[in-house]
Design a protein around this motif. Structure first.
Motif, PDB file in Angstrom:
ATOM      1  N   ARG A 384      89.064 164.105 171.606  1.00  0.00           N
ATOM      2  CA  ARG A 384      90.148 164.026 172.588  1.00  0.00           C
ATOM      3  C   ARG A 384      90.421 162.581 172.981  1.00  0.00           C
ATOM      4  O   ARG A 384      89.503 161.771 173.085  1.00  0.00           O
ATOM      5  CB  ARG A 384      89.798 164.831 173.845  1.00  0.00           C
ATOM      6  N   ARG A 385      91.715 162.315 173.211  1.00  0.00           N
ATOM      7  CA  ARG A 385      92.128 161.031 173.765  1.00  0.00           C
ATOM      8  C   ARG A 385      92.852 161.302 175.078  1.00  0.00           C
ATOM      9  O   ARG A 385      93.866 162.000 175.113  1.00  0.00           O
ATOM     10  CB  ARG A 385      93.043 160.265 172.817  1.00  0.00           C
ATOM     11  N   TRP A 386      92.326 160.734 176.153  1.00  0.00           N
ATOM     12  CA  TRP A 386      92.865 160.967 177.486  1.00  0.00           C
ATOM     13  C   TRP A 386      94.000 159.998 177.765  1.00  0.00           C
ATOM     14  O   TRP A 386      93.890 158.807 177.482  1.00  0.00           O
ATOM     15  CB  TRP A 386      91.762 160.843 178.523  1.00  0.00           C
ATOM     16  N   ASN A 387      95.092 160.495 178.324  1.00  0.00           N
ATOM     17  CA  ASN A 387      96.299 159.701 178.543  1.00  0.00           C
ATOM     18  C   ASN A 387      96.187 158.866 179.817  1.00  0.00           C
ATOM     19  O   ASN A 387      95.353 159.107 180.677  1.00  0.00           O
ATOM     20  CB  ASN A 387      97.523 160.615 178.638  1.00  0.00           C
ATOM     21  N   GLY A 388      97.104 157.894 179.935  1.00  0.00           N
ATOM     22  CA  GLY A 388      97.167 157.065 181.129  1.00  0.00           C
ATOM     23  C   GLY A 388      96.616 155.680 180.904  1.00  0.00           C
ATOM     24  O   GLY A 388      95.689 155.475 180.121  1.00  0.00           O
ATOM     25  N   LYS A 389      97.202 154.722 181.599  1.00  0.00           N
ATOM     26  CA  LYS A 389      96.744 153.347 181.500  1.00  0.00           C
ATOM     27  C   LYS A 389      95.486 153.162 182.342  1.00  0.00           C
ATOM     28  O   LYS A 389      95.289 153.803 183.352  1.00  0.00           O
ATOM     29  CB  LYS A 389      97.829 152.388 181.992  1.00  0.00           C
ATOM     30  N   CYS A 390      94.657 152.249 181.905  1.00  0.00           N
ATOM     31  CA  CYS A 390      93.453 151.862 182.654  1.00  0.00           C
ATOM     32  C   CYS A 390      92.629 153.096 183.044  1.00  0.00           C
ATOM     33  O   CYS A 390      92.440 153.411 184.216  1.00  0.00           O
ATOM     34  CB  CYS A 390      93.808 151.052 183.898  1.00  0.00           C
ATOM     35  N   ARG A 391      92.163 153.793 182.028  1.00  0.00           N
ATOM     36  CA  ARG A 391      91.407 155.008 182.281  1.00  0.00           C
ATOM     37  C   ARG A 391      90.165 154.767 183.149  1.00  0.00           C
ATOM     38  O   ARG A 391      89.685 155.673 183.827  1.00  0.00           O
ATOM     39  CB  ARG A 391      90.964 155.617 180.946  1.00  0.00           C
ATOM     40  N   GLU A 392      89.654 153.532 183.158  1.00  0.00           N
ATOM     41  CA  GLU A 392      88.467 153.270 183.958  1.00  0.00           C
ATOM     42  C   GLU A 392      88.759 153.378 185.451  1.00  0.00           C
ATOM     43  O   GLU A 392      87.836 153.439 186.260  1.00  0.00           O
ATOM     44  CB  GLU A 392      87.882 151.889 183.646  1.00  0.00           C
ATOM     45  N   ARG A 393      90.054 153.397 185.844  1.00  0.00           N
ATOM     46  CA  ARG A 393      90.428 153.552 187.251  1.00  0.00           C
ATOM     47  C   ARG A 393      90.745 155.007 187.588  1.00  0.00           C
ATOM     48  O   ARG A 393      91.246 155.277 188.677  1.00  0.00           O
ATOM     49  CB  ARG A 393      91.640 152.671 187.570  1.00  0.00           C
ATOM     50  N   LYS A 394      90.503 155.935 186.684  1.00  0.00           N
ATOM     51  CA  LYS A 394      90.775 157.343 186.920  1.00  0.00           C
ATOM     52  C   LYS A 394      89.476 158.131 186.790  1.00  0.00           C
ATOM     53  O   LYS A 394      88.544 157.699 186.120  1.00  0.00           O
ATOM     54  CB  LYS A 394      91.816 157.862 185.924  1.00  0.00           C
ATOM     55  N   PRO A 395      89.399 159.295 187.436  1.00  0.00           N
ATOM     56  CA  PRO A 395      88.181 160.103 187.276  1.00  0.00           C
ATOM     57  C   PRO A 395      87.950 160.473 185.820  1.00  0.00           C
ATOM     58  O   PRO A 395      88.888 160.797 185.089  1.00  0.00           O
ATOM     59  CB  PRO A 395      88.475 161.348 188.129  1.00  0.00           C
ATOM     60  N   ALA A 396      86.713 160.416 185.388  1.00  0.00           N
ATOM     61  CA  ALA A 396      86.391 160.730 183.997  1.00  0.00           C
ATOM     62  C   ALA A 396      86.723 162.185 183.686  1.00  0.00           C
ATOM     63  O   ALA A 396      86.572 163.073 184.534  1.00  0.00           O
ATOM     64  CB  ALA A 396      84.911 160.466 183.734  1.00  0.00           C
ATOM     65  N   LEU A 397      87.209 162.425 182.442  1.00  0.00           N
ATOM     66  CA  LEU A 397      87.523 163.772 181.953  1.00  0.00           C
ATOM     67  C   LEU A 397      88.509 164.485 182.869  1.00  0.00           C
ATOM     68  O   LEU A 397      88.442 165.697 183.098  1.00  0.00           O
ATOM     69  CB  LEU A 397      86.243 164.601 181.807  1.00  0.00           C
TER      70      LEU A 397
END
Length: 501
Positions: A384-397
């Protein structure tokens, strides 16, 4: 009533300022869904959330927020004003959406207390019996009577807070361990358990760290001596000798060893009946009671104006964070179809853009005298590839994702003695979205398109279904929607230590 995207945070920082002097008060962070759940999961939200700051979920609307804070008075505050700094940041790389601005709320009116008739220092005190797991310093409110015991502190604090003439000064918490076992281990337990109770009070009862004093005593030998004095000699025939040892000058571990060696039967009695009472925590709520304090004048000036500059927000250490590394899932639709299933998903990179999911489900039922079968075993992997920029600033999974999967299955489907057996290979793509619903829980919806192909063997059951007679071979091919999932997700992570941020 803010309208903010789910990934944004508005920070409101009050301060008192005058003549170049500034006192920054704890901030209020109004968070959208994504940063809010990162915060409650103890993950890094990219913001300097300080001790004492307040965090609100933006979706909880139309509710007033009562803000109360105390600071030490200084003379320059006579010419001070109350300001707030407003700044909004999005969850992508922590960039600023709305430039920070300072708004003046009110001038300061400093009024000394006058005509104080008397000042009385008072206190409320009691004893707690908190149960902890064996050799653990982690408090579990649901264990035993812990919740009702902790409510004693809440009741005392509420009693003081409801008294308009009382000013809460300090809460002192002192923990004890029983004189049983090694002294150094008991010291660890007494200190850690007392700190756990203090942290629980700070988290749930609205107390600041500067208002709580934590004390501990490794072993309550005074309490044991008092218990021995009150116990009749018919129960403790060597009461005077035991009392002399308990109050003597030997080291704590030597006292215990001496009691065990000389009076083993009486020591076992103390372990059973006295020691549990000596594992306790005493607390004391101190407050000042003022009568007939006259106040003159009130703050009545209220206006707004833009000022240059931004109030700096200090960064403080936050030594523990929580990083989600794995999720365990079950597809509720499969569960409803009596198909036991489990999925495990791991993050693959620090930015949380990629994850790998493995699934297994196996309804394996035979009934009606072997004339019916519902037997399927499926193994699958999905990248899986999770969408959105700067994923490190979003909750994991969490959020939307695309996936590519491959699966293998073997099956035996029979109805009224006629059935098919075979294997199938499937590949396809998936799109879905996962929403946080609790501190450690998500809800996920996904759908897949793909194809599967495999050999099929048709049979008939004969001789009262004791034999399966092969009839012919064939193949199965299908292309189209292949999976639909509504999954309950349990997030698992690990604590980590970091420096300042």
């Amino acid at each position: 009533m803010l309208e903010m995207p789910d990934e944004n945070t508005l920070t409101v920082s009050p301060c008192i300022a005058a003549l170049g002097d500034t006192v920054v008060l704890p901030s209020i962070h109004v968070m959208g869904r994504e940063p809010y759940y990162r915060y409650v999961r103890h993950d890094d939200v990219g913001l300097p959330v300080r001790d004492g700051d307040n965090v609100i979920w933006a979706k909880r609307r139309y509710r007033p927020f009562i803000y109360v804070n105390k600071v030490k008075y200084e003379e320059w505050m006579l010419h001070g004003v109350l300001l707030i700094t407003l700044s909004e940041r999005d969850g992508c790389c922590n960039t600023v959406v709305t430039s920070a601005e300072r708004k003046e709320l009110a001038q300061m009116t400093v009024i000394p207390a006058q005509s104080t008739k008397e000042v009385i220092t008072s206190a409320l005190a009691d004893r707690l019996s908190i149960m902890f797991p064996l050799d653990s310093v982690t408090i579990h409110p649901e264990q035993g009577n812990n919740r009702s015991e902790l409510e004693k502190i809440r009741s005392g604090l509420e009693r003081v807070r409801k008294d308009t003439s009382a000013v809460l000064k300090r809460l002192t918490v002192k923990g004890y361990a029983s004189p049983e076992g090694r002294y150094d281990h008991n010291e660890f337990l007494a200190k850690g358990r007392t700190q756990s109770i203090a942290e629980y009070v700070m988290q749930h009862f609205g107390m600041g760290s500067d208002q709580i004093e934590v004390q501990y005593e490794a072993e309550d030998w005074d309490g044991l001596a008092a218990w021995i004095r009150e116990t009749p000699t018919s129960v403790l025939p060597h009461r005077s000798e035991l009392l002399a040892i308990a109050t003597g000058m030997m080291e704590p571990d030597e006292r215990e060893a001496e009691m065990k060696r000389l009076y083993p039967q009486e020591f076992r009695y103390m372990v059973r009946y006295a020691m549990p009472q000596l594992r306790h925590t005493d607390y004391r709520i101190e407050y000042v009671h003022r009568d007939n304090v006259e106040h003159v004048g009130e703050t009545d000036t209220l206006w707004q104006m833009r000022l240059a500059g931004v109030v700096p927000t200090p960064v403080v250490p936050r030594v523990k964070t929580f990083r989600t590394v794995m999720a365990v899932k079950t597809n509720l639709l499969f569960d409803a179809a009596l198909a036991p299933n489990v999925e495990v998903e791991f993050t693959l990179d620090k930015k949380q853009r990629w994850s790998l999911m493995a699934e297994y489900w196996t309804p394996w039922y035979v009934w009606h005298h072997n004339s019916r079968a519902y037997e399927i075993q499926t193994w699958g992997l999905e990248l899986r590839r999770w969408n959105g920029k700067c994923r490190e600033r979003k909750p994991a999974l969490t959020g939307s994702f695309w996936g590519a999967y491959a699966a293998f299955a073997r099956y035996d489907l029979e109805w009224n003695s006629s059935g098919d057996q075979g294997e199938a290979y499937s590949v396809g793509i998936t799109y879905g979205h996962s929403w946080p619903i609790h501190r450690h829980w998500n809800f996920e919806l996904s759908a897949s398109l793909g194809a599967f192909y495999g050999p099929r063997r048709h049979y008939e059951g004969e001789f009262n279904d004791t034999h399966l007679i092969w009839k012919y071979n064939g193949t199965v091919f299908y292309a189209g929607p292949t999976k639909l999932k509504a999954s309950l997700v349990w997030l698992i992570g690990k604590k980590r230590k970091e420096g300042t941020r």
